[in-house]
Structures are given as C-alpha cells and as structure tokens.
Design a protein around this motif. Structure first.
Motif, PDB file in Angstrom:
ATOM      1  N   LEU A 222       0.747  -1.064   0.180  1.00  0.00           N
ATOM      2  CA  LEU A 222       0.019  -0.129  -0.079  1.00  0.00           C
ATOM      3  C   LEU A 222       0.880   1.316   0.073  1.00  0.00           C
ATOM      4  CD1 LEU A 222      -2.457  -1.293   2.817  1.00  0.00           C
ATOM      5  CD2 LEU A 222      -3.100  -0.831   0.424  1.00  0.00           C
ATOM      6  N   ILE A 223       0.209   2.300  -0.695  1.00  0.00           N
ATOM      7  CA  ILE A 223       1.011   3.617  -0.737  1.00  0.00           C
ATOM      8  C   ILE A 223       0.501   4.806   0.060  1.00  0.00           C
ATOM      9  CG2 ILE A 223       2.392   5.128  -2.128  1.00  0.00           C
ATOM     10  CD1 ILE A 223       2.847   2.931  -4.167  1.00  0.00           C
ATOM     11  N   VAL A 224       0.990   5.267   0.908  1.00  0.00           N
ATOM     12  CA  VAL A 224       0.229   6.850   1.194  1.00  0.00           C
ATOM     13  C   VAL A 224       0.969   7.763   0.707  1.00  0.00           C
ATOM     14  CG1 VAL A 224      -0.214   8.366   3.265  1.00  0.00           C
ATOM     15  CG2 VAL A 224       0.122   5.657   3.696  1.00  0.00           C
ATOM     16  N   ILE A 225       0.065   8.869  -0.220  1.00  0.00           N
ATOM     17  CA  ILE A 225       0.735   9.677  -0.872  1.00  0.00           C
ATOM     18  C   ILE A 225       0.349  10.973  -0.143  1.00  0.00           C
ATOM     19  CG2 ILE A 225       1.001  11.128  -3.095  1.00  0.00           C
ATOM     20  CD1 ILE A 225       0.313   8.725  -4.517  1.00  0.00           C
ATOM     21  N   PHE A 226       1.308  11.637   0.449  1.00  0.00           N
ATOM     22  CA  PHE A 226       1.252  13.164   1.034  1.00  0.00           C
ATOM     23  C   PHE A 226       1.422  14.072   0.093  1.00  0.00           C
ATOM     24  CE2 PHE A 226       2.769  10.263   4.602  1.00  0.00           C
ATOM     25  CZ  PHE A 226       1.710  10.548   5.737  1.00  0.00           C
ATOM     26  N   GLY A 227       0.669  15.133   0.220  1.00  0.00           N
ATOM     27  CA  GLY A 227       0.690  16.560  -0.343  1.00  0.00           C
ATOM     28  C   GLY A 227       1.675  17.222   0.086  1.00  0.00           C
ATOM     29  N   GLU A 228       1.833  18.565  -0.619  1.00  0.00           N
ATOM     30  CA  GLU A 228       2.761  19.683   0.087  1.00  0.00           C
ATOM     31  C   GLU A 228       2.558  19.758   1.502  1.00  0.00           C
ATOM     32  OE1 GLU A 228       5.244  20.721  -1.673  1.00  0.00           O
ATOM     33  OE2 GLU A 228       4.954  20.451  -3.425  1.00  0.00           O
ATOM     34  N   ASP A 229       1.276  19.861   1.853  1.00  0.00           N
ATOM     35  CA  ASP A 229       0.993  20.448   3.043  1.00  0.00           C
ATOM     36  C   ASP A 229       0.794  19.154   4.157  1.00  0.00           C
ATOM     37  OD1 ASP A 229       0.750  23.265   2.476  1.00  0.00           O
ATOM     38  OD2 ASP A 229      -1.362  22.917   1.710  1.00  0.00           O
ATOM     39  N   GLY A 230       1.032  17.978   3.852  1.00  0.00           N
ATOM     40  CA  GLY A 230       1.079  17.078   4.721  1.00  0.00           C
ATOM     41  C   GLY A 230      -0.144  16.294   4.943  1.00  0.00           C
ATOM     42  N   GLN A 231      -1.118  16.513   3.985  1.00  0.00           N
ATOM     43  CA  GLN A 231      -2.463  15.758   3.935  1.00  0.00           C
ATOM     44  C   GLN A 231      -2.355  14.889   3.087  1.00  0.00           C
ATOM     45  OE1 GLN A 231      -1.874  18.219   2.093  1.00  0.00           O
ATOM     46  NE2 GLN A 231      -2.747  18.396   0.255  1.00  0.00           N
ATOM     47  N   ILE A 232      -2.903  13.685   3.435  1.00  0.00           N
ATOM     48  CA  ILE A 232      -2.832  12.461   2.678  1.00  0.00           C
ATOM     49  C   ILE A 232      -3.695  12.588   1.289  1.00  0.00           C
ATOM     50  CG2 ILE A 232      -3.919  10.054   2.575  1.00  0.00           C
ATOM     51  CD1 ILE A 232      -3.201   9.753   5.302  1.00  0.00           C
ATOM     52  N   VAL A 233      -3.056  12.462   0.452  1.00  0.00           N
ATOM     53  CA  VAL A 233      -3.947  12.657  -1.072  1.00  0.00           C
ATOM     54  C   VAL A 233      -4.609  11.216  -1.406  1.00  0.00           C
ATOM     55  CG1 VAL A 233      -3.792  13.501  -3.236  1.00  0.00           C
ATOM     56  CG2 VAL A 233      -2.247  14.523  -1.457  1.00  0.00           C
ATOM     57  N   GLN A 234      -3.793  10.353  -1.276  1.00  0.00           N
ATOM     58  CA  GLN A 234      -4.437   8.940  -1.663  1.00  0.00           C
ATOM     59  C   GLN A 234      -3.548   8.105  -0.853  1.00  0.00           C
ATOM     60  OE1 GLN A 234      -4.015   8.226  -5.940  1.00  0.00           O
ATOM     61  NE2 GLN A 234      -5.781   6.592  -5.661  1.00  0.00           N
ATOM     62  N   TYR A 235      -4.436   6.888  -0.472  1.00  0.00           N
ATOM     63  CA  TYR A 235      -3.841   5.946   0.158  1.00  0.00           C
ATOM     64  C   TYR A 235      -4.565   4.607  -0.324  1.00  0.00           C
ATOM     65  CZ  TYR A 235      -2.725   2.711   4.296  1.00  0.00           C
ATOM     66  OH  TYR A 235      -2.173   1.780   5.058  1.00  0.00           O
ATOM     67  N   ASP A 236      -3.676   3.886  -1.208  1.00  0.00           N
ATOM     68  CA  ASP A 236      -4.213   2.768  -1.928  1.00  0.00           C
ATOM     69  C   ASP A 236      -3.105   1.813  -2.361  1.00  0.00           C
ATOM     70  OD1 ASP A 236      -6.267   1.501  -3.047  1.00  0.00           O
ATOM     71  OD2 ASP A 236      -7.131   3.284  -3.897  1.00  0.00           O
ATOM     72  N   SER A 237      -3.546   0.651  -2.890  1.00  0.00           N
ATOM     73  CA  SER A 237      -2.477  -0.248  -3.538  1.00  0.00           C
ATOM     74  C   SER A 237      -1.714   0.487  -4.699  1.00  0.00           C
ATOM     75  CB  SER A 237      -3.232  -1.521  -3.949  1.00  0.00           C
ATOM     76  OG  SER A 237      -3.845  -1.236  -5.039  1.00  0.00           O
ATOM     77  N   PRO A 238      -0.655  -0.006  -5.007  1.00  0.00           N
ATOM     78  CA  PRO A 238       0.148   0.813  -6.200  1.00  0.00           C
ATOM     79  C   PRO A 238      -0.709   0.562  -7.532  1.00  0.00           C
ATOM     80  CG  PRO A 238       1.599  -0.714  -4.842  1.00  0.00           C
ATOM     81  CD  PRO A 238       0.474  -0.974  -4.396  1.00  0.00           C
ATOM     82  N   GLU A 239      -1.370  -0.627  -7.697  1.00  0.00           N
ATOM     83  CA  GLU A 239      -2.156  -0.690  -9.111  1.00  0.00           C
ATOM     84  C   GLU A 239      -2.982   0.286  -9.158  1.00  0.00           C
ATOM     85  OE1 GLU A 239      -1.385  -2.981  -6.429  1.00  0.00           O
ATOM     86  OE2 GLU A 239      -0.474  -4.874  -7.581  1.00  0.00           O
ATOM     87  N   ARG A 240      -3.811   0.505  -8.030  1.00  0.00           N
ATOM     88  CA  ARG A 240      -4.969   1.401  -7.970  1.00  0.00           C
ATOM     89  C   ARG A 240      -4.650   2.878  -8.306  1.00  0.00           C
ATOM     90  NH1 ARG A 240      -9.867  -0.979  -5.324  1.00  0.00           N
ATOM     91  NH2 ARG A 240      -9.564   0.413  -3.464  1.00  0.00           N
ATOM     92  N   ILE A 241      -3.410   3.140  -7.419  1.00  0.00           N
ATOM     93  CA  ILE A 241      -2.888   4.475  -7.990  1.00  0.00           C
ATOM     94  C   ILE A 241      -2.486   4.768  -8.976  1.00  0.00           C
ATOM     95  CG2 ILE A 241      -0.882   5.986  -6.827  1.00  0.00           C
ATOM     96  CD1 ILE A 241      -1.188   5.077  -4.133  1.00  0.00           C
ATOM     97  N   LEU A 242      -1.910   3.808  -9.725  1.00  0.00           N
ATOM     98  CA  LEU A 242      -1.312   3.913 -10.992  1.00  0.00           C
ATOM     99  C   LEU A 242      -2.691   3.959 -12.080  1.00  0.00           C
ATOM    100  CD1 LEU A 242       1.817   1.654 -10.970  1.00  0.00           C
ATOM    101  CD2 LEU A 242       1.768   4.130 -11.397  1.00  0.00           C
ATOM    102  N   ALA A 243      -3.529   3.217 -11.711  1.00  0.00           N
ATOM    103  CA  ALA A 243      -4.605   3.160 -12.772  1.00  0.00           C
ATOM    104  C   ALA A 243      -5.324   4.377 -12.480  1.00  0.00           C
ATOM    105  CB  ALA A 243      -5.494   1.729 -12.629  1.00  0.00           C
ATOM    106  N   GLN A 244      -5.715   4.756 -11.201  1.00  0.00           N
ATOM    107  CA  GLN A 244      -6.662   5.872 -10.898  1.00  0.00           C
ATOM    108  C   GLN A 244      -6.157   6.814  -9.850  1.00  0.00           C
ATOM    109  OE1 GLN A 244      -9.724   3.252  -9.253  1.00  0.00           O
ATOM    110  NE2 GLN A 244     -11.157   3.659 -11.043  1.00  0.00           N
ATOM    111  N   PRO A 245      -5.179   7.633 -10.331  1.00  0.00           N
ATOM    112  CA  PRO A 245      -4.674   8.574  -9.573  1.00  0.00           C
ATOM    113  C   PRO A 245      -5.762   9.526  -8.989  1.00  0.00           C
ATOM    114  CG  PRO A 245      -4.094   9.031 -11.822  1.00  0.00           C
ATOM    115  CD  PRO A 245      -4.605   7.611 -11.613  1.00  0.00           C
ATOM    116  N   ALA A 246      -5.725  10.009  -7.779  1.00  0.00           N
ATOM    117  CA  ALA A 246      -6.867  10.560  -7.274  1.00  0.00           C
ATOM    118  C   ALA A 246      -7.078  11.851  -7.456  1.00  0.00           C
ATOM    119  CB  ALA A 246      -6.687  10.752  -5.519  1.00  0.00           C
ATOM    120  N   ASN A 247      -5.943  12.536  -8.049  1.00  0.00           N
ATOM    121  CA  ASN A 247      -6.166  13.900  -8.713  1.00  0.00           C
ATOM    122  C   ASN A 247      -4.755  14.321  -9.395  1.00  0.00           C
ATOM    123  OD1 ASN A 247      -4.091  14.530  -6.883  1.00  0.00           O
ATOM    124  ND2 ASN A 247      -5.670  15.243  -5.210  1.00  0.00           N
ATOM    125  N   ASP A 248      -4.820  15.558  -9.782  1.00  0.00           N
ATOM    126  CA  ASP A 248      -3.663  15.825 -10.800  1.00  0.00           C
ATOM    127  C   ASP A 248      -2.528  15.761  -9.888  1.00  0.00           C
ATOM    128  OD1 ASP A 248      -5.426  16.233 -12.628  1.00  0.00           O
ATOM    129  OD2 ASP A 248      -5.411  18.647 -12.622  1.00  0.00           O
TER     130      ASP A 248
END
Ligand SMILES: Nc1ncnc2c1ncn2[C@@H]1O[C@H](COP(=O)(O)OP(=O)(O)O)[C@@H](O)[C@H]1O
Ligand SMILES: [Mg+2]
Lengths: 409, 217
Positions: A222-248
């Motif tokens: 699983l991958i937690v992607i943090f944004g610049e301000d430290g908020q979680i932008v996406q928390y998901d499996s690598p497969e899903r993050i690659l296929a469906q990035p939560a935002n730009d």
C-alpha cells in the motif's frame, strides 16, 4: 533458545498500527507538521509513505515509535494503546532503520546486532545464534562479517546489517526512513529485491518512508501519498494509484509512464501465454515446416530432451534445413515465469521477434509472451482495478479540512 | 659532576618529590576528567551553553597560574589543598573544551538511531556518545597532562608537594651552593614525568579507543 520463549514471544507476530487523529505541532512553527492524521497500517503489509520533502513523512514515522511525541492523538499497536508506554521499551519492540543503517562505528557487526537482544536480557547463546541467523538472512556470511567494523563494509553491506539489527529481537514492526537513500542505484535495486525476499520470510508490518515513487511502487503493498501540506492525498494499492490517481497532484507525482510502471507490478506467470510450435533436434526440416504451415505461426521453437529451448527458427530457416541440429542459440529472448511484464518487454525489445520465450524453474519452455499479450494484460489490469472495489485501509487527515483540497494546477 | 653527586646524595628526596608530583597531577587529572565530562554532558546539547563553556576555557587558560595560587592562599591556606585546586582547575580547561567539541561532533544520525532502537538517554551517552567522542577527549587529557606538570611545579609556592620545591629553593639561592643543580633536577624531573605520563596516556588510548574508529589501524 530460551530468549525466544520469554514474554516477547507473543509479540513477534506482525501487528496492525493505528494512528488515531495524531497531530504534531513543533514549537515555534505556524502550522502543525502532521495534522489530525488517521492512518491504519495493516498487519504484515509494507506501507510506503511517499511525498515531497518536508511533508511530514519522517515526523509521522517517528511518532509511531515515539522518537517524536505527538502533540495529540493516540497510537495503537494491535489492540494495545502505546501512546503512554515507556518510549525506550516501546522502541525495543520496533525495528528502526535509517540511512546507512545508523550503525555504531565503534562496535563490530555482531555487537551492533546484539544490542537490543542484550537489553531485553537474552542469553549469550541465544544472541550468538540469532546473529548468525540474521546475517544469513541478509546474505552476509557470518564467518566473514561478524567481527568486522562498519567502516570495513560497503554502503550496501552496512545497510544490510542495519536491517539485521532492526530485526534482531523479532519485533512485530519495522520502521524504515529512506534507508536506501544513500546507496548507488544498482545497490539500491539489490537491497530492494532483498527486502522483498526478507519480508516474504519474516512477514512484519513495515512502514517505509521514501521520496522515490518508483521505490514505493516496487516495495509497497500500500502507498500513502502525502501532499505538500502533509495531508493524505491518496492511500491505496500501487495498482490502483497507477490506474486511478486521485487527482492531478498524484498524477504529476506518478510522473510519465504510469502504464509502464504498472508493468512492474504484474508477473509473467499471471498472464495467459501463447503456445508456440515446438520441434526437436533430429526431425526433418520439411516435416516441421509442414506442421508450422498448418498454423498461423511464423516460427518454431526447438527444445532439447528436457524441454529447454535451444533455438527459434523462422519458416525460411526451416525450409533450408535438411534435419534440425542441436546447435544452441545463445541470444534467445528468455524470461522466467517470475519476471515482471516489464522484464518481459525488455527481453522482447532486445530480440527481433517481438516476443519472448517463457521458462519455468528448470528452464523448460512453458509458453511465449508477445506484445499483444502485454497490451491485453495492461488493459485487463485497469479493468480489474476499476471493478475490484475492495476495502482500502483508513487514511485521512481530520485536522484541517480546508487544506485537504488539492489545487488543480 | 656536582650535578651527579647532588642527585645521588638526594636520590631519596628526589624520588619522593617526583612521586608526589606525579601523584598530584594524576589525581587532579582524574578529578578533572570526571568534572569535565559532567560539565560537557550538561552543555553540549545547547549551542549557547557550549559557546559559554568554550569561552570560559579560553579565558581560564589566560589566567597566570602563579597569580591564581597566590589568590588561593587566603581562603585555602598552604599545602596540598590549594595545589590540588589549582592543578585541577587548569586541567579541566582543555579537557572540557575537547569534550564539548567531541560530543557535539558525534553524528546526530547515530545518536538518533541509538534512541530509535530503544537505548535510554543515559545509556546512549555512556555507551555510544562517550566512546565516539573519546579520542578527542583523550587528546584533551594529554594536553592537560603536559600543561599541569608545569603548573604543579608552581604550587611549591604554597608549599605544595612535588618537584617545584627544588626549583623554588634553587632559584631563591641562585649562585649559592647546589642552587643550579636543584633547579636543573626540578626542571628535568618535570619534563621526564610529563614524558612518562604522556606515554601512559597513549597506552590508555590504545586500550580504550575502539578499532572501529581509530584513524589508522
Ligand atoms: N525538530 C523539528 N523542529 C521544528 N520543525 C521541524 C522539526 N522536524 C521537522 N520539522 C518541520 O516539520 C515539517 C515536516 O518535516 P519532516 O517530517 O522531516 O518531513 P519529511 O520527512 O517528509 O521530509 C517540515 O516543515 C520541517 O521543517
Ligand atoms: Mg524525512
């Protein structure tokens, strides 16, 4: 022996970590570095914390073992609240690995590994046995390395000892802060492969901080992607993050070639392979050609007595052969079943044939993989991700809803 | 050959004074190491306090030892006590400075990784930071040892123990019988003792500095 059945023994199984609305506000800073973080790290998984520098990854990691005390919030290890536990005792139950292993230069490899078991009161024999076991686990010959000092090791070897030391007292949890940041790319790749192998054996709950998204994809369940301000932008499996990035922001972070990155996630054994026409040395060229002509194939794979491919002939080459000989072509594009689709694609591109032969453990031919098959499986992966709406673990920031929106620019 | 007969005639007295001299220095040095380490551990985590400690070491070293000894006669009188105080005071200065530098120089990542695997604060100081800073601290001890050998001689002014008495008595009767011999014996004795003590400290270094952090194996 005796050490492993002390009170620690019920602790060795991996455990879920839950950060419950954890906030860290450093004195003198305007905004909290971590704000109301709610994060569930499932037992036995590798969870990667990834994001730009300064987004609070290290702070988050260090709050798990309380090297940094949270300003507010609770931390659960399994169903045990560890927020108010003695910090030193807690840390002895959590492996901790930093860049270059953080080894103590004045102690030998063995002494470095022995530290935590010693503090936990293991017997000398148990410790000594454990040191050998761990050095074996990280692929360092105990006879050769036990008595060396850190400065007598390469960067990669130091890192291995760092991992061995962290695992010494069989902690249920392993925390790693950019452990492979300071080694060269080839060594890093090797250490990553090694960690995957070790994890298959030890099955710890691993929290791994990195700023390298490719490393996150390679190692993470699983991958937690943090944004610049430290908020979680996406928390998901690598497969899903690659296929469906939560935002730009995530899409930018993934960078170019999300499709190619997906190829590193799928294995050759998981796709439907093609069946090539095969023949054996000694057969008449004309007979084999006749067989090939009944199919839509242009090539035939010659295999030896044990089913191992030795050459790959075109219709034209066949037509010029009287009998098929035993000569071996050293440049066959071969991939193992366990290889990633990315490796397979590499092999195909290196050959002129736009395909690669797949072999099993005993190097026998099991099928053929082509560009078409790879393309199909990428599409399939995407479709799977879209339909499989399984439970992702919890991961949100509750602290500042006003910053959880990511600007679309 | 007046010198030789002077030495032979007074060999008991010379041995005794040398022993006392060495003993004064070694005891003060031991005390100074302990004091410096405590002080250094108290200040090294704060840049401000470290700067203050370093400043005091530097200023302290400019105080003439002779003046300090004289000033101590009023509160402490004569004999061993003021001698011990002065020698220890001067011994602390280089050790303290090197201890602060040595401890601040320990890689923070190593300290953090010690804390990260559950080594307590005190234990980290004693088993990680101290051994890593030790080569630098020991260099400070060697400097102190050299310096205080000379200062210990000056303590003869307050009737302290040691070889200083030969120097003082010789100087006060300069031109008189055996006066030059007494001074020479005092000075050469101090130099020899300093040399012996330094060898001893080098030996201590060999035994106590881990092979893992020795500059050359
Ligand atoms: N000890 C500290 N004191 C004050 N601010 C800190 C401290 N450690 C980190 N920070 C700040 O907190 C934020 C997050 O830092 P960190 O967790 O180290 O980020 P990352 O590991 O993602 O690069 C940064 O803005 C950093 O400047
Ligand atoms: Mg960091």
């Amino acid at each position: 022996m005796s050490a492993t059945n002390t009170t620690q023994s019920n602790d060795q199984a991996s455990r879920t970590i839950l950060l419950d609305k954890v906030t860290k506000h450093y004195p003198g800073q305007l905004k909290p570095a971590v704000d109301g973080l709610m994060l569930e790290i499932p037992a036995g998984k590798i969870v990667m914390l990834v994001g730009p520098s300064g987004c609070g990854k290290t702070t988050t990691l260090k709050m798990i073992n309380r090297l940094i005390e949270p300003t507010s919030g609770r931390i659960m290890l399994g169903d045990e609240d560890v927020t108010d536990l003695d910090g030193d005792k807690l840390r002895r139950r959590m492996g901790y690995v930093i860049q270059a292993g953080g080894l103590f230069p004045h102690m030998t490899v063995a002494a470095n590994i022995a530290i935590v078991p010693k503090m936990l009161g293991w017997s000398k024999d148990a410790i000594s046995k454990r040191i050998d076991e761990l050095l074996d686990l990280v692929s360092l010959d105990p006879a050769l390395y036990r008595d060396r000092y850190p400065k007598e090791l390469s960067g990669g070897q130091q890192q291995r000892v760092g991992v061995a030391r962290a695992l010494a007292a069989e902690p249920p949890v392993l925390l790693m802060d950019e452990p492979f940041g300071a080694v060269d790319p080839i060594t890093r790749q090797r250490l990553q492969d090694e960690l995957i192998r070790i994890q298959e054996e030890v099955q710890k709950t691993i929290v791994f901080v990195t700023h390298d998204f490719d490393e996150a994809v390679k190692l993470g369940d699983l991958i937690v992607i943090f944004g610049e301000d430290g908020q979680i932008v996406q928390y998901d499996s690598p497969e899903r993050i690659l296929a469906q990035p939560a935002n730009d922001f995530v899409a930018d972070f993934i960078g170019a070639g999300a499709g190619l990155k997906q190829l590193t996630l799928a294995r050759v054994r998981d796709v439907q392979l093609a069946d090539p026409v095969t023949a054996s040395p000694g057969e008449k060229g004309a007979d084999v050609l006749a067989r090939v002509q009944q199919t839509n194939h242009d090539y035939v794979v010659i295999t030896d007595g044990r089913g191992r491919p030795i050459s790959w002939l075109s219709r034209r080459q066949l037509s010029r052969l009287d009998t098929i000989d035993k000569s071996k072509n050293p440049d066959l594009p071969l991939v193992a079943e366990g290889s990633t689709l990315n490796d397979a694609l590499d092999a195909m591109l290196a050959s002129r044939l736009g395909a690669a032969l797949v072999t099993n453990r005993s190097k026998a031919l099991v099928g053929m993989i082509t560009f078409d098959i790879v393309m199909k499986s990428i599409n399939q992966l995407r479709a799977d991700v879209q339909t499989a709406d399984d439970e992702s673990p919890v991961g949100t920031n509750t602290g500042s809803p006003e910053v959880s929106e990511v600007p679309n620019d | 050959m007046a010198l030789l007969s002077f030495v032979i005639d007074r060999s008991d007295q010379i041995w005794f004074a040398s022993w006392q001299h060495l003993s004064l220095v070694v005891q003060s040095l031991t005390l100074a190491v302990a004091l410096s380490l405590i002080l250094a551990f108290l200040v090294y985590n704060s840049q401000k306090l470290s700067a203050v400690a370093n400043g005091l070491s530097a200023v302290g070293l400019t105080i003439p030892s002779f003046a300090l000894i004289g000033l101590l006669i009023a509160p402490l009188g004569f004999g061993v006590t003021p001698s011990m105080v002065v020698v220890t005071f001067f011994a602390v200065l280089p050790i303290l400075r090197n201890a602060v530098v040595g401890l601040s120089g320990v890689d923070k990542a190593i300290v953090e990784s010690a804390r990260g695997i559950g080594i307590g604060r005190i234990r980290t100081m004693l088993t990680i930071e101290l051994p890593l800073a030790w080569p630098v601290i020991l260099t400070g001890v060697r400097i102190s040892a050299q310096m205080t050998m000379g200062i210990a001689a000056v303590t003869a002014y307050v009737l302290g123990p040691g070889l200083g008495s030969f120097i003082f008595s010789g100087l006060s009767r300069l031109g008189g019988a055996n006066s030059l011999e007494a001074v020479v014996v005092g000075v050469v004795g101090v130099i020899l003792l300093a040399f012996i003590l330094d060898l001893f400290l080098v030996g201590i270094g060999r035994l106590t500095i881990s092979r893992g952090i020795r500059v050359s194996n």
